[in-house]
Design an enzyme around this catalytic site. Structure first.
Site, mmCIF file in Angstrom:
data_model
loop_
_atom_site.group_PDB
_atom_site.id
_atom_site.type_symbol
_atom_site.label_atom_id
_atom_site.label_comp_id
_atom_site.label_asym_id
_atom_site.label_seq_id
_atom_site.Cartn_x
_atom_site.Cartn_y
_atom_site.Cartn_z
ATOM 1 N N THR A 25 0.865 -1.167 0.000
ATOM 2 C CA THR A 25 0.000 0.000 0.000
ATOM 3 C C THR A 25 0.906 1.223 0.000
ATOM 4 O O THR A 25 1.926 1.261 0.685
ATOM 5 C CB THR A 25 -1.045 -0.031 1.144
ATOM 6 O OG1 THR A 25 -2.008 0.987 0.920
ATOM 7 C CG2 THR A 25 -0.421 0.161 2.518
ATOM 8 N N HIS A 45 -6.096 -1.492 4.630
ATOM 9 C CA HIS A 45 -5.686 -0.086 4.750
ATOM 10 C C HIS A 45 -6.880 0.664 5.355
ATOM 11 O O HIS A 45 -7.774 1.076 4.640
ATOM 12 C CB HIS A 45 -5.343 0.424 3.348
ATOM 13 C CG HIS A 45 -4.849 1.843 3.294
ATOM 14 N ND1 HIS A 45 -4.007 2.280 2.305
ATOM 15 C CD2 HIS A 45 -5.083 2.921 4.069
ATOM 16 C CE1 HIS A 45 -3.737 3.567 2.487
ATOM 17 N NE2 HIS A 45 -4.395 3.987 3.551
ATOM 18 N N CYS A 71 -3.822 6.869 8.085
ATOM 19 C CA CYS A 71 -4.431 5.549 8.009
ATOM 20 C C CYS A 71 -3.449 4.519 8.581
ATOM 21 O O CYS A 71 -2.273 4.808 8.753
ATOM 22 C CB CYS A 71 -4.733 5.171 6.561
ATOM 23 S SG CYS A 71 -5.786 6.345 5.710
#
Lengths: 161, 221
Positions: A23, A46, A29
């Site tokens: 990611t 995520h 996040c």
């Protein structure tokens, strides 16, 4: 040929070695890697927000730490991962801007990390490593073959956890 | 026009939001151009309804090293406004403003990745950071004041908050605010710049859902 599978914001994916998961540009996040070292199956979520019960619009399960982890485990066991084998590595939860007047917005990264840990603890999934907090973005890659989490940030050496 | 439905927006509503981007960014571009005494153009604004997984890709990829200046908005409109530039472009802009080393990106270097990387790696001084904040302040002010006079709404902005990091990481902040109310983000995105001089960047206006309704209602829609 091994593939690098991308996971976007409020999204998740699973893979079996030799494929890997990534990611890009994690900010506030949190990237949650769950891993079955026996079967070499990994999952990466995520998540953006700590708690699905505080939000009315919670259709997308991967948006939240609590429901995201549940759903990720479900996705992984579906492709053969053993629930009892699972261990975790987590990264992200940074505070990107130093908001002076908005405590709630300022702490969102921390709260995401706290909620993630709480959820993993309640499911008795051990967190083997973490790289969380601070004030910078992270790109992460997880390789089920080695069980290593590679973390890149701007202007910093790559970390391998 | 009562409630704005993100998935059922009609062409008329898109057009109006695009026009808001046009007017706001037009003013901001003029202010910027005067400040650095250099020609600045802008592209046609894009009004985009994005899934969160697409959000981090909008400013040249999630890992792109960018400068982001964020303002939170208040009174009649809630939400955020963000000004983003590639770090190399912001370096170039601050040099134009402070009148130093104007040739940071000369003709020969444009395609040279090493040079771009060197510029990327160099840290800004306090003075340069403060100049960039001021650029952010002035152009956000220009954008918002034109939006305010167009809609007759009172719009205030916070002090500028700055971060230099991966685009995805910076964009996660407004995305999370949107995440609290829905599964998509609606933003008015305008690319501006002196495209010959690699000076381009983006204005993003990211009002909350209620504020979109307020804007459209104020315009009689």
């Amino acid at each position: 040929m091994s593939k690098m599978i991308k996971v976007g914001m409020a999204d998740a994916n699973v893979c079996i070695t030799p494929d890997a998961l990534t990611t890009l540009g994690l900010g506030s996040c949190v990237g949650i890697v769950l891993y079955d070292p026996v079967k070499k199956i990994a999952g990466l979520a995520h998540i953006m927000l700590p708690d699905s019960t505080k939000i009315i619009n919670n259709a997308n399960k991967y948006k939240f730490a609590d429901t995201g982890i549940d759903k990720l485990i479900e996705d992984m066991t579906k492709i053969g991962a053993g629930r009892a084998n699972l261990v975790a590595k987590i990264a992200g939860g940074a505070q990107m801007f130093s908001f002076s007047n908005n405590l709630e917005m300022m702490r969102i990264g921390d709260r995401n990390v706290e909620a993630t840990k709480e959820k993993l603890n309640s499911l008795r999934i051990k967190i083997l490593a973490e790289d969380t907090g601070e004030n910078y973005g992270r790109t992460i890659e997880f390789y089920p073959e080695t069980g290593k989490l590679h973390i890149r940030s701007v202007g910093k050496e790559q970390k391998i956890l | 026009m009562s409630e704005l439905n993100l998935n059922g927006m009609d062409n008329m509503q898109y057009d109006v939001l695009r026009e808001i981007g046009n007017i706001g960014a037009g003013n901001a571009t003029t202010a910027l151009s005067q400040m650095i005494n250099s020609k600045i153009d802008m592209k046609v604004p894009k009004v985009e309804l994005l899934e969160f997984r697409e959000v981090s890709e909008i400013v040249g990829g999630a890992e792109n090293n960018v400068l982001g200046i964020l303002f939170t908005l208040g009174v009649d409109i809630d939400g955020m406004m963000m000004f983003m530039m590639e770090k190399s472009a912001s370096r170039h802009m601050v040099n134009l403003l402070l009148g130093e080393g104007q040739d940071t990106l000369d003709e020969d270097d444009k395609d040279n990745n090493n040079t771009k990387k060197e510029i990327d790696d160099k840290e800004f001084t306090e003075m340069e950071l403060s100049a960039l904040n001021e650029i952010g302040n002035i152009i956000a002010g220009a954008y918002l004041s034109s939006l305010s006079s167009l809609t007759n709404l009172t719009i205030t902005s916070s002090i500028p908050y700055m971060a230099i990091d991966m685009a995805g990481a910076i964009l996660s902040v407004p995305a999370i605010e949107f995440g609290k109310i829905g599964d998509k983000a609606l933003m008015i995105e305008t690319e501006f710049g002196n495209f010959e001089k690699a000076l381009n960047g983006y204005f993003l206006l990211i009002p909350t859902l209620d504020s979109y309704t307020a804007i459209l209602t104020s315009l009689g829609l």
